[in-house]
Design a protein around this motif. Structure first.
Motif, short mmCIF file in Angstrom:
data_model
loop_
_atom_site.label_atom_id
_atom_site.label_comp_id
_atom_site.label_asym_id
_atom_site.label_seq_id
_atom_site.Cartn_x
_atom_site.Cartn_y
_atom_site.Cartn_z
N LEU A 35 5.51 -1.92 -14.57
CA LEU A 35 5.22 -2.93 -13.56
C LEU A 35 5.15 -2.31 -12.16
O LEU A 35 4.27 -2.65 -11.37
CB LEU A 35 6.26 -4.05 -13.59
CG LEU A 35 6.20 -4.99 -14.78
CD1 LEU A 35 7.35 -5.98 -14.73
CD2 LEU A 35 4.86 -5.70 -14.85
N ILE A 36 6.06 -1.41 -11.86
CA ILE A 36 6.06 -0.74 -10.56
C ILE A 36 4.78 0.08 -10.41
O ILE A 36 4.13 0.04 -9.36
CB ILE A 36 7.31 0.13 -10.38
CG1 ILE A 36 8.56 -0.75 -10.32
CG2 ILE A 36 7.19 0.99 -9.10
CD1 ILE A 36 9.88 0.02 -10.40
N GLY A 41 0.33 1.80 -7.94
CA GLY A 41 -0.58 2.89 -8.23
C GLY A 41 0.10 4.23 -8.43
O GLY A 41 -0.58 5.24 -8.65
N TYR A 42 1.41 4.28 -8.34
CA TYR A 42 2.11 5.54 -8.61
C TYR A 42 1.93 5.93 -10.07
O TYR A 42 1.89 5.07 -10.95
CB TYR A 42 3.63 5.40 -8.35
CG TYR A 42 4.03 5.45 -6.91
CD1 TYR A 42 3.94 6.63 -6.19
CD2 TYR A 42 4.53 4.32 -6.27
CE1 TYR A 42 4.33 6.67 -4.85
CE2 TYR A 42 4.92 4.35 -4.95
CZ TYR A 42 4.81 5.54 -4.24
OH TYR A 42 5.19 5.59 -2.93
N ASP A 56 13.14 5.14 1.60
CA ASP A 56 13.41 3.72 1.83
C ASP A 56 12.20 2.90 1.37
O ASP A 56 11.14 3.44 1.05
CB ASP A 56 13.76 3.46 3.30
CG ASP A 56 12.66 3.86 4.27
OD1 ASP A 56 11.48 3.91 3.89
OD2 ASP A 56 12.99 4.13 5.44
N PHE A 57 12.37 1.58 1.33
CA PHE A 57 11.30 0.71 0.87
C PHE A 57 10.05 0.86 1.73
O PHE A 57 8.93 0.85 1.21
CB PHE A 57 11.75 -0.76 0.87
CG PHE A 57 12.42 -1.18 -0.41
CD1 PHE A 57 11.68 -1.69 -1.46
CD2 PHE A 57 13.78 -1.06 -0.56
CE1 PHE A 57 12.28 -2.08 -2.65
CE2 PHE A 57 14.40 -1.46 -1.73
CZ PHE A 57 13.65 -1.97 -2.78
N GLU A 58 10.23 0.99 3.01
CA GLU A 58 9.08 1.12 3.91
C GLU A 58 8.25 2.35 3.53
O GLU A 58 7.02 2.27 3.41
CB GLU A 58 9.55 1.21 5.36
CG GLU A 58 8.42 1.19 6.36
CD GLU A 58 8.91 1.05 7.79
OE1 GLU A 58 8.14 0.51 8.58
OE2 GLU A 58 10.03 1.49 8.10
N THR A 59 8.90 3.48 3.32
CA THR A 59 8.20 4.71 2.95
C THR A 59 7.64 4.60 1.54
O THR A 59 6.51 5.03 1.28
CB THR A 59 9.16 5.92 3.06
OG1 THR A 59 9.69 5.96 4.38
CG2 THR A 59 8.45 7.22 2.74
N PHE A 60 8.41 4.02 0.63
CA PHE A 60 7.96 3.86 -0.75
C PHE A 60 6.63 3.13 -0.80
O PHE A 60 5.69 3.57 -1.48
CB PHE A 60 9.02 3.10 -1.56
CG PHE A 60 8.59 2.79 -2.97
CD1 PHE A 60 8.64 3.77 -3.95
CD2 PHE A 60 8.13 1.53 -3.30
CE1 PHE A 60 8.24 3.48 -5.26
CE2 PHE A 60 7.73 1.24 -4.60
CZ PHE A 60 7.78 2.22 -5.58
N HIS A 66 -2.12 3.27 -4.38
CA HIS A 66 -3.12 2.20 -4.39
C HIS A 66 -2.44 0.89 -4.78
O HIS A 66 -2.13 0.68 -5.96
CB HIS A 66 -4.23 2.53 -5.40
CG HIS A 66 -5.27 1.46 -5.52
ND1 HIS A 66 -6.19 1.20 -4.55
CD2 HIS A 66 -5.50 0.57 -6.51
CE1 HIS A 66 -6.96 0.19 -4.94
NE2 HIS A 66 -6.55 -0.21 -6.12
N MET A 67 -2.23 0.05 -3.81
CA MET A 67 -1.64 -1.26 -4.12
C MET A 67 -2.66 -2.07 -4.90
O MET A 67 -3.83 -2.17 -4.51
CB MET A 67 -1.22 -1.98 -2.84
CG MET A 67 -0.11 -1.29 -2.07
SD MET A 67 1.42 -1.06 -3.01
CE MET A 67 1.95 -2.74 -3.24
N ASN A 68 -2.23 -2.62 -6.01
CA ASN A 68 -3.12 -3.36 -6.90
C ASN A 68 -3.60 -4.64 -6.21
O ASN A 68 -2.79 -5.47 -5.81
CB ASN A 68 -2.37 -3.70 -8.19
CG ASN A 68 -3.28 -4.21 -9.26
OD1 ASN A 68 -4.21 -4.96 -9.01
ND2 ASN A 68 -3.01 -3.79 -10.49
#
Length: 116
Positions: A35-36, A41-42, A56-60, A66-68
């Protein structure tokens, strides 16, 4: 304005909670990872590298390959807020992930969670 606290939290510190939530409902770490990867896109190696770096979440999310685009179809309430109405883009990405994990833990069909 100060950043929201979750933005600076280590993704690697929260990740075990995602896995634990899923495993309590007889789901697997592999499903959480899938799911992640679907959302961000990782590759699996890329995800593991992010966990090792303890970004952190911001960097992650900033480093996500590529965000789906299908993530925009994620609807519903998480933490008492409708994910589709969240105005801050980073907070919305985080809540999309929360919603996916929540749906997995609630037993929604895996194929339907990914919204492909």
């Amino acid at each position: 304005m100060a950043k929201h606290r979750i933005f600076t939290m280590s993704f690697a510190k929260v990740y075990p909670n995602y896995v634990q939530k899923a495993e309590k409902k007889d789901k697997t770490k592999a499903q959480v990872d899938e799911l992640i990867r679907w959302l961000t896109g990782y590759s699996q190696d890329g995800l593991e590298e992010q966990l090792e770096k303890e970004n952190d979440f911001e960097t992650f999310f900033a480093e996500a390959p590529h965000m789906n685009p299908a993530r925009k179809s994620i609807k519903g309430v998480i933490c008492g807020i409708r994910v589709e109405e969240i105005e801050d883009p980073l907070m919305q990405e985080i809540r999309y992930l929360d919603k996916l994990i929540d749906e997995l833990a609630r037993g929604k069909k895996f194929e339907n969670i990914k919204r492909d």
